[in-house]
Design a protein around this motif. Structure first.
Motif, PDB file in Angstrom:
ATOM      1  N   GLU A 152     -34.609  28.642  18.239  1.00  0.00           N
ATOM      2  CA  GLU A 152     -33.176  28.372  18.402  1.00  0.00           C
ATOM      3  C   GLU A 152     -32.945  27.443  19.594  1.00  0.00           C
ATOM      4  N   TYR A 153     -33.629  27.714  20.701  1.00  0.00           N
ATOM      5  CA  TYR A 153     -33.456  26.924  21.923  1.00  0.00           C
ATOM      6  C   TYR A 153     -33.874  25.466  21.693  1.00  0.00           C
ATOM      7  N   ILE A 154     -35.054  25.280  21.091  1.00  0.00           N
ATOM      8  CA  ILE A 154     -35.553  23.923  20.830  1.00  0.00           C
ATOM      9  C   ILE A 154     -34.615  23.171  19.900  1.00  0.00           C
ATOM     10  N   CYS A 155     -34.180  23.837  18.842  1.00  0.00           N
ATOM     11  CA  CYS A 155     -33.323  23.176  17.861  1.00  0.00           C
ATOM     12  C   CYS A 155     -31.952  22.838  18.451  1.00  0.00           C
ATOM     13  N   GLN A 156     -31.436  23.715  19.302  1.00  0.00           N
ATOM     14  CA  GLN A 156     -30.158  23.417  19.937  1.00  0.00           C
ATOM     15  C   GLN A 156     -30.286  22.209  20.860  1.00  0.00           C
ATOM     16  N   LEU A 157     -31.396  22.114  21.576  1.00  0.00           N
ATOM     17  CA  LEU A 157     -31.627  20.949  22.428  1.00  0.00           C
ATOM     18  C   LEU A 157     -31.629  19.655  21.622  1.00  0.00           C
ATOM     19  N   GLU A 158     -32.077  19.751  20.370  1.00  0.00           N
ATOM     20  CA  GLU A 158     -32.172  18.567  19.521  1.00  0.00           C
ATOM     21  C   GLU A 158     -30.914  18.351  18.678  1.00  0.00           C
ATOM     22  N   GLY A 159     -29.855  19.107  18.989  1.00  0.00           N
ATOM     23  CA  GLY A 159     -28.567  18.843  18.365  1.00  0.00           C
ATOM     24  C   GLY A 159     -28.132  19.795  17.274  1.00  0.00           C
ATOM     25  N   ALA A 160     -28.935  20.807  16.981  1.00  0.00           N
ATOM     26  CA  ALA A 160     -28.563  21.742  15.915  1.00  0.00           C
ATOM     27  C   ALA A 160     -27.411  22.637  16.360  1.00  0.00           C
TER      28      ALA A 160
ATOM     29  N   ALA B  79     -38.317  41.883   8.476  1.00  0.00           N
ATOM     30  CA  ALA B  79     -37.768  40.571   8.820  1.00  0.00           C
ATOM     31  C   ALA B  79     -36.242  40.589   8.755  1.00  0.00           C
ATOM     32  N   CYS B  80     -35.693  41.211   7.717  1.00  0.00           N
ATOM     33  CA  CYS B  80     -34.229  41.279   7.583  1.00  0.00           C
ATOM     34  C   CYS B  80     -33.613  42.000   8.779  1.00  0.00           C
ATOM     35  N   LYS B  81     -34.225  43.103   9.190  1.00  0.00           N
ATOM     36  CA  LYS B  81     -33.704  43.854  10.340  1.00  0.00           C
ATOM     37  C   LYS B  81     -33.808  43.028  11.620  1.00  0.00           C
ATOM     38  N   LEU B  82     -34.897  42.264  11.762  1.00  0.00           N
ATOM     39  CA  LEU B  82     -35.074  41.415  12.941  1.00  0.00           C
ATOM     40  C   LEU B  82     -33.950  40.398  13.036  1.00  0.00           C
ATOM     41  N   TYR B  83     -33.666  39.703  11.937  1.00  0.00           N
ATOM     42  CA  TYR B  83     -32.659  38.648  11.977  1.00  0.00           C
ATOM     43  C   TYR B  83     -31.264  39.228  12.207  1.00  0.00           C
ATOM     44  N   GLU B  84     -30.997  40.379  11.607  1.00  0.00           N
ATOM     45  CA  GLU B  84     -29.705  41.019  11.839  1.00  0.00           C
ATOM     46  C   GLU B  84     -29.539  41.411  13.304  1.00  0.00           C
ATOM     47  N   SER B  85     -30.632  41.872  13.927  1.00  0.00           N
ATOM     48  CA  SER B  85     -30.561  42.270  15.337  1.00  0.00           C
ATOM     49  C   SER B  85     -30.313  41.081  16.253  1.00  0.00           C
ATOM     50  N   LEU B  86     -30.602  39.876  15.751  1.00  0.00           N
ATOM     51  CA  LEU B  86     -30.404  38.662  16.539  1.00  0.00           C
ATOM     52  C   LEU B  86     -29.062  37.989  16.223  1.00  0.00           C
ATOM     53  N   GLY B  87     -28.218  38.677  15.468  1.00  0.00           N
ATOM     54  CA  GLY B  87     -26.883  38.158  15.208  1.00  0.00           C
ATOM     55  C   GLY B  87     -26.732  37.329  13.950  1.00  0.00           C
ATOM     56  N   TYR B  88     -27.738  37.347  13.078  1.00  0.00           N
ATOM     57  CA  TYR B  88     -27.657  36.592  11.828  1.00  0.00           C
ATOM     58  C   TYR B  88     -26.940  37.409  10.754  1.00  0.00           C
ATOM     59  N   HIS B  89     -26.317  36.695   9.821  1.00  0.00           N
ATOM     60  CA  HIS B  89     -25.700  37.340   8.668  1.00  0.00           C
ATOM     61  C   HIS B  89     -26.217  36.674   7.402  1.00  0.00           C
TER      62      HIS B  89
ATOM     63  N   LYS C 205     -38.911  38.329  17.982  1.00  0.00           N
ATOM     64  CA  LYS C 205     -37.625  37.936  18.570  1.00  0.00           C
ATOM     65  C   LYS C 205     -37.800  36.728  19.478  1.00  0.00           C
ATOM     66  N   LYS C 206     -38.847  36.736  20.278  1.00  0.00           N
ATOM     67  CA  LYS C 206     -39.080  35.614  21.189  1.00  0.00           C
ATOM     68  C   LYS C 206     -39.321  34.321  20.414  1.00  0.00           C
ATOM     69  N   LEU C 207     -40.053  34.410  19.308  1.00  0.00           N
ATOM     70  CA  LEU C 207     -40.327  33.220  18.503  1.00  0.00           C
ATOM     71  C   LEU C 207     -39.036  32.641  17.936  1.00  0.00           C
ATOM     72  N   VAL C 208     -38.179  33.502  17.399  1.00  0.00           N
ATOM     73  CA  VAL C 208     -36.918  33.025  16.819  1.00  0.00           C
ATOM     74  C   VAL C 208     -36.029  32.417  17.905  1.00  0.00           C
ATOM     75  N   ARG C 209     -35.926  33.090  19.038  1.00  0.00           N
ATOM     76  CA  ARG C 209     -35.084  32.579  20.122  1.00  0.00           C
ATOM     77  C   ARG C 209     -35.617  31.253  20.671  1.00  0.00           C
ATOM     78  N   ALA C 210     -36.932  31.131  20.729  1.00  0.00           N
ATOM     79  CA  ALA C 210     -37.518  29.873  21.198  1.00  0.00           C
ATOM     80  C   ALA C 210     -37.205  28.742  20.230  1.00  0.00           C
TER      81      ALA C 210
ATOM     82  N   LYS D 145     -33.595  29.421  27.371  1.00  0.00           N
ATOM     83  CA  LYS D 145     -35.011  29.144  27.201  1.00  0.00           C
ATOM     84  C   LYS D 145     -35.806  30.443  27.217  1.00  0.00           C
ATOM     85  N   VAL D 146     -36.875  30.480  26.421  1.00  0.00           N
ATOM     86  CA  VAL D 146     -37.708  31.674  26.283  1.00  0.00           C
ATOM     87  C   VAL D 146     -39.078  31.410  26.898  1.00  0.00           C
ATOM     88  N   ASN D 147     -39.509  32.284  27.763  1.00  0.00           N
ATOM     89  CA  ASN D 147     -40.837  32.171  28.350  1.00  0.00           C
ATOM     90  C   ASN D 147     -41.887  32.772  27.411  1.00  0.00           C
TER      91      ASN D 147
END
Length: 219
Positions: free
Chosen positions: A174-182, A196-206, A167-172, A73-75
């Motif tokens: 991710e957290y909500i969507c995972q709770l809902e079954g994603a 944006a591309c660099k941001l997503y890559e830094s968060l583990g996206y390909h 980063k916080k927005l994307v992680r938040a 969860k992200v504060n």
């Protein structure tokens, strides 16, 4: 074959269509089929050889993908709870489209960009799929289809860029969507949107997909 797009046509107030180039591209055959449209989106997995000035390359869309596992969860990020349309969210929606093909295509002079992005944020509010910073310093929208989640719009106010809000927005999300079954998240963006591309890559996206997008527009 060109497919009519009623949603876009209603918003722009003129006929809009799309075509997906799956194999051979024949520009002359295509030009014979567009007389009933004002704007046609052309999607191709490969760059096309174009000669007509009415067809312009407007975007190379890249879709980033990541499996969702044990997201914490992200504060500082919360769901937008109001049903009311917010001018602040409208501003952030327009900011999210800085690299949008609807903004960079200079032939679209009838407010197409603003009309489309306003409808996108309104639909996200109605679906209750908007997350915002506590002080509205940023927002992100998302959608879910079974185990597949997707980010729609994301923006951080200019005064808060570079502070980790994205980063916080994307992680938040991710957290909500995972709770809902994603189980996986996809984020489409423009290849030209380097931050944006660099941001997503830094968060583990390909990068899972790249699509070349062209607009045919009737002069």
């Amino acid at each position: 074959m060109i497919t009519a797009l009623p949603f876009d046509s209603n918003i722009f107030n003129y006929p809009v269509g799309k075509i997906v180039v799956e194999d051979k591209w024949d520009e002359q055959d295509f030009l014979k089929t567009v007389k009933d449209f004002q704007l046609v989106y052309i999607f191709s997995s490969k760059a096309l050889d174009i000669s007509s000035p009415s067809i312009q390359h407007v975007d190379t869309k890249v879709t980033f993908q990541k499996s969702l596992e044990s997201i914490e969860k992200v504060n500082g990020i919360e769901s937008y709870k109001s049903d009311e349309f917010s001018e602040r969210l409208e501003e952030l929606a327009y900011l999210s489209g800085t690299f949008s093909r609807f903004k960079t295509d200079t032939r679209l002079k009838n407010g197409e960009f603003q009309k489309l992005y306003k409808q996108w944020i309104i639909k996200a509010i109605e679906s209750k799929q908007v997350l915002v910073g506590i002080n509205m310093e940023g927002m992100i929208t998302y959608s879910l289809e079974k185990e597949h989640a997707k980010i729609g719009l994301i923006a951080v106010s200019e005064s808060h860029q570079g502070l980790g809000v994205g980063k916080k927005l994307v992680r938040a999300a991710e957290y909500i969507c995972q709770l809902e079954g994603a189980q996986e998240m996809q984020i489409p963006t423009q290849e030209s949107n380097i931050p944006a591309c660099k941001l997503y890559e830094s968060l583990g996206y390909h990068v899972a997909e790249k699509v070349y997008i062209y607009h045919w527009y009737k002069d």
